[in-house]
Design a protein around this motif. Sequence first.
Motif, PDB file in Angstrom:
ATOM      1  N   LEU A 141       4.881  -5.091   6.186  1.00  0.00           N
ATOM      2  CA  LEU A 141       5.868  -4.220   7.092  1.00  0.00           C
ATOM      3  C   LEU A 141       6.836  -5.122   8.069  1.00  0.00           C
ATOM      4  N   LYS A 142       6.064  -6.211   8.224  1.00  0.00           N
ATOM      5  CA  LYS A 142       6.883  -7.454   8.950  1.00  0.00           C
ATOM      6  C   LYS A 142       7.551  -8.424   8.402  1.00  0.00           C
ATOM      7  N   GLU A 143       6.691  -8.955   7.285  1.00  0.00           N
ATOM      8  CA  GLU A 143       7.528  -9.851   6.636  1.00  0.00           C
ATOM      9  C   GLU A 143       8.345  -9.453   5.159  1.00  0.00           C
ATOM     10  N   ASN A 144       8.209  -8.202   4.996  1.00  0.00           N
ATOM     11  CA  ASN A 144       9.020  -7.732   3.840  1.00  0.00           C
ATOM     12  C   ASN A 144       8.493  -8.539   2.549  1.00  0.00           C
ATOM     13  N   LYS A 145       7.528  -8.533   2.243  1.00  0.00           N
ATOM     14  CA  LYS A 145       7.038  -9.320   1.030  1.00  0.00           C
ATOM     15  C   LYS A 145       6.255  -8.217   0.083  1.00  0.00           C
ATOM     16  N   LYS A 146       6.471  -8.696  -1.314  1.00  0.00           N
ATOM     17  CA  LYS A 146       5.775  -7.606  -2.462  1.00  0.00           C
ATOM     18  C   LYS A 146       4.396  -8.240  -2.400  1.00  0.00           C
ATOM     19  N   ARG A 147       3.469  -7.236  -2.439  1.00  0.00           N
ATOM     20  CA  ARG A 147       1.919  -7.626  -2.591  1.00  0.00           C
ATOM     21  C   ARG A 147       1.459  -7.220  -3.797  1.00  0.00           C
ATOM     22  N   TYR A 148       0.628  -7.872  -4.348  1.00  0.00           N
ATOM     23  CA  TYR A 148      -0.110  -7.628  -5.607  1.00  0.00           C
ATOM     24  C   TYR A 148      -1.687  -7.592  -5.384  1.00  0.00           C
ATOM     25  N   HIS A 149      -2.365  -6.571  -5.649  1.00  0.00           N
ATOM     26  CA  HIS A 149      -3.833  -6.553  -5.327  1.00  0.00           C
ATOM     27  C   HIS A 149      -4.571  -5.828  -6.441  1.00  0.00           C
ATOM     28  N   ARG A 150      -5.726  -6.195  -6.948  1.00  0.00           N
ATOM     29  CA  ARG A 150      -6.572  -5.375  -7.482  1.00  0.00           C
ATOM     30  C   ARG A 150      -8.022  -4.933  -6.949  1.00  0.00           C
ATOM     31  N   VAL A 151      -7.813  -3.797  -6.818  1.00  0.00           N
ATOM     32  CA  VAL A 151      -8.710  -2.943  -5.989  1.00  0.00           C
ATOM     33  C   VAL A 151      -9.632  -2.008  -6.877  1.00  0.00           C
ATOM     34  N   ALA A 152     -10.295  -0.891  -6.114  1.00  0.00           N
ATOM     35  CA  ALA A 152     -10.653   0.282  -6.882  1.00  0.00           C
ATOM     36  C   ALA A 152     -10.694   1.406  -6.234  1.00  0.00           C
ATOM     37  N   PHE A 153     -10.636   2.584  -6.938  1.00  0.00           N
ATOM     38  CA  PHE A 153     -10.412   3.811  -6.242  1.00  0.00           C
ATOM     39  C   PHE A 153     -11.602   4.963  -6.838  1.00  0.00           C
ATOM     40  N   TYR A 154     -12.158   5.762  -5.821  1.00  0.00           N
ATOM     41  CA  TYR A 154     -12.910   6.726  -6.454  1.00  0.00           C
ATOM     42  C   TYR A 154     -12.025   7.786  -6.938  1.00  0.00           C
ATOM     43  N   ASN A 155     -12.538   8.377  -8.060  1.00  0.00           N
ATOM     44  CA  ASN A 155     -11.749   9.322  -8.847  1.00  0.00           C
ATOM     45  C   ASN A 155     -12.383  10.672  -8.564  1.00  0.00           C
TER      46      ASN A 155
END
Length: 222
Positions: A141-155
């Motif tokens: 929000l402060k730096e205005n950068k695109k971010r890429y992450h690999r995470v996991a989500f509970y379905n």
Amino acid sequence: MAPEELAKLQQNNKRRMQGDISLPDKYETVFIHKSGEKRHAMLYSRLIPNTKQVIISILDIHDYVVAHKQLEEIKQQYEIVTNSITDCIFGLDIQGRYTYLNKAFEEITGYSREDFIGQSFVKKLVPKYQKLLVESFKKSLKENKKRYHRVAFYNSKGEEIPIEIQVSNLYDQNNKLLGRVGVFRDIRKQLAYEAKITENKHLYEAVVENINDAVYIFQNGK
């Protein structure tokens, strides 16, 4: 005023003067402009206390109604486009709460979109990734950068679904920060493919290391 609307107004005024207090003080109507064009208007009608006289005022809201209708049509077209995409498109406000989710969210997670709108984006995120994404969200929000992450989500079945996320800031026409917008995709097939490639690579290396004879690699006829 359009004939049918005039008849409605006269009937309402008659009822109002007879003491009917259930009638609304304002309602949307249609009047005919001197050019012959039918225009939307907001009509205000009130009974003058202790009399049988009614005060009527009309506010032209035609441009607003037309603009609102056009906006709704654009939103419907946008929904058609985004819902045809297999990746999940999402929007977040500056507090990290979901403001938008396309239909792919339901297909990937098994949850209803309505149950997540207004909720924090860490909801149903596997706990070990929550701190990482919260910190990334605040920095972005402060730096205005695109971010890429690999995470996991509970379905909805309680299974961990590996996802890849790409997020960037969202601004309005005055460059005011509205929040974040992004895409995430189910990468189970991708990870399985990557694991197969790694397995084949290790197998190849093991075979080569255990061959005592010379190994020649031919490429392009050489």
